[in-house]
Motif scaffolding. Structure first.
Motif, mmCIF file in Angstrom:
data_model
loop_
_atom_site.group_PDB
_atom_site.id
_atom_site.type_symbol
_atom_site.label_atom_id
_atom_site.label_comp_id
_atom_site.label_asym_id
_atom_site.label_seq_id
_atom_site.Cartn_x
_atom_site.Cartn_y
_atom_site.Cartn_z
ATOM 1 N N HIS A 86 0.841 -1.203 0.000
ATOM 2 C CA HIS A 86 0.000 0.000 0.000
ATOM 3 C C HIS A 86 0.872 1.249 0.000
ATOM 4 O O HIS A 86 0.594 2.227 -0.719
ATOM 5 N N GLY A 101 2.108 1.965 -3.329
ATOM 6 C CA GLY A 101 1.092 2.098 -4.364
ATOM 7 C C GLY A 101 0.887 0.866 -5.202
ATOM 8 O O GLY A 101 0.229 0.926 -6.248
ATOM 9 N N THR A 121 -4.079 -2.053 -4.093
ATOM 10 C CA THR A 121 -5.251 -1.183 -4.004
ATOM 11 C C THR A 121 -6.358 -1.833 -3.171
ATOM 12 O O THR A 121 -7.459 -1.305 -3.091
ATOM 13 N N SER A 148 -7.509 -4.456 -10.981
ATOM 14 C CA SER A 148 -7.327 -3.159 -10.326
ATOM 15 C C SER A 148 -7.999 -3.101 -8.953
ATOM 16 O O SER A 148 -7.709 -2.207 -8.165
ATOM 17 N N THR A 158 -1.964 -2.476 -8.669
ATOM 18 C CA THR A 158 -1.640 -1.637 -9.824
ATOM 19 C C THR A 158 -0.670 -2.355 -10.752
ATOM 20 O O THR A 158 -0.242 -1.790 -11.754
#
Length: 421
Positions: free
Chosen positions: A132, A135, A138, A239, A243
């Motif tokens: 997380h 990134g 998700t 998604s 990512t």
């Protein structure tokens, strides 16, 4: 010859068969040396300094936790398998249902596997926090918990049923159980290879047919040109979880389909998506799934035969508090031996995997004849997936399933030099 020695002999013969298949089926030399020599493998030339720092920082944050989790799971499995603790748990969880051997195997296996998963759960949660932070993930914590529960339930359920069959064979045929179980293990690998895309994949992702578009038409045409007709082109809702970028070809015959992550469609141009799919079609053309299934089936049979030899070792059984392979109290020992065997076989499996991935890269280059798109997509995959550009050699040797991004781009350079591109 005693049954135990026969089991060892069978394990050695099957292990030799695995080695022969690996040597014969693995592509060891893919490209001749181009004029002027091989393209240098330079990780610093592949990414910007900021991208290198980010990927290395991500690996540095995640790799120790992964290693500790692996070691901790082995320690817990050893505790349950090499002491009487596992036997005590197996008997305790079955006692409310009468304590019969069937319940001991089923509930005991599930209990030991769930306990082992709970011990490493904090490290898994930490890994999710890191993903997380960078990134890459998700998922909300609810979906993460659901994924953990689903994967644990599937693994524990299938393992428990498999061990129930093994113990039942050992009780019915004390001398030859391992031979029957070895054949069953090989068959299970074969069946699992066919059922995985139909049963397991839908448990984690939803798939929808790609709407009519130029890309869909191009992908179907690419598959046809490859001699690999596919039933459909599907888009996975990746998604919701990540990512990361990915695509693959799954299934056999009428169930074969191209699967594209929705993240891929949102971030890459069509020619680069086609390059990735061409790589995946390379696996189909070379029958890599069938080769892997054959190696897995022979390896599983060899492992079970070796298990038959080990479970004839009285001192080992005594440590686990079991009387023999037909004793449900041996479940913890069996799980520990499987964990050790899986770890020891990992470098071999991944070494073969890296060579097969390199051959699929070559196939993609030959099929698309677009080295620029292939190199660009490798860079973007490396950045999006936070791939370590220069992992430690030992780590790559044990855990690396693919060549590094720098190695793959250097391979493109060799191909281009040989084809005057």
């Amino acid at each position: 010859m005693s049954a135990r020695r026969l089991a060892l002999l069978a394990a050695l013969v099957l292990g030799a068969a695995v080695a022969v298949v690996i040597v014969v089926a693995t592509p060891w030399d893919l490209l001749p040396t181009p004029p002027g020599g091989r393209t240098p493998v330079d990780p610093t030339a592949t990414f910007t300094p900021a991208q290198v720092d980010r990927a290395e920082s991500f690996a540095a944050a995640l790799r120790p936790a992964s290693l500790v989790s692996l070691l901790l799971s082995l320690v817990v499995a050893g505790l349950f398998g090499l002491t009487r603790a596992g036997a005590a748990i197996v008997r305790a969880v079955a006692r409310p249902l009468g304590g019969g051997w069937v319940w001991q195997v089923l509930l005991g296996s599930i209990a030991l596997l769930v306990l082992g998963r709970l011990v490493t759960l904090p490290l898994s949660a930490y890994g999710e926090v890191v993903r997380h932070r960078y990134g890459l993930s998700t998922r909300g914590w609810g979906l993460w918990a659901r994924d953990v529960a689903t994967s644990t339930a599937i693994n524990a359920g299938l393992t428990a049923l498999t061990l129930l069959a093994v113990v039942a064979l050992a009780r019915r045929a004390p001398r030859t159980w391992w031979a029957w179980a070895a054949g069953g293990a090989a068959a299970l690998v074969l069946v699992g290879s066919f059922l995985y895309p139909l049963v397991i994949e839908p448990a984690f992702n939803r798939f929808e047919s790609m709407p009519a578009s130029a890309l869909r038409t191009d992908l179907l045409t690419l598959a046809e040109r490859n001699g690999t007709p596919v039933d459909d082109v599907l888009v996975a809702d990746a998604s919701r979880r990540t990512t990361a970028l990915n695509a693959y070809v799954s299934g056999f015959g009428s169930t074969r389909r191209i699967v594209i992550y929705d993240t891929l469609l949102n971030q890459l141009p069509d020619d680069e998506v086609e390059s990735i799919v061409a790589h995946e079609l390379g696996h189909v053309s070379a029958d890599d799934v069938l080769t892997g299934t054959l190696i897995g089936a022979l390896g599983a049979a060899a492992g079970v035969a070796l298990l038959g030899w080990l479970l004839g070792w009285t001192a080992l059984l005594r440590r686990a508090g079991a009387d023999g392979p037909g004793d449900p109290r041996a479940v913890g020992l069996v799980l520990f031996l499987i964990a050790v065997g899986t770890l020891l076989s990992t470098p071999v499996q991944n070494g073969v995997s890296r060579q097969l991935e390199a051959r699929a890269d070559l196939h993609a280059l030959d099929l698309t004849e677009d080295p620029a798109a292939f190199a660009d997509v490798q860079r973007k995959l490396g950045v999006a997936n936070l791939s370590d550009p220069d992992p430690p050699a030992l780590w790559q040797w044990i855990f690396g399933t693919h060549p590094t991004t720098a190695q793959r781009i250097a391979f493109v350079g060799d191909w281009a030099a040989l084809h005057d591109r």
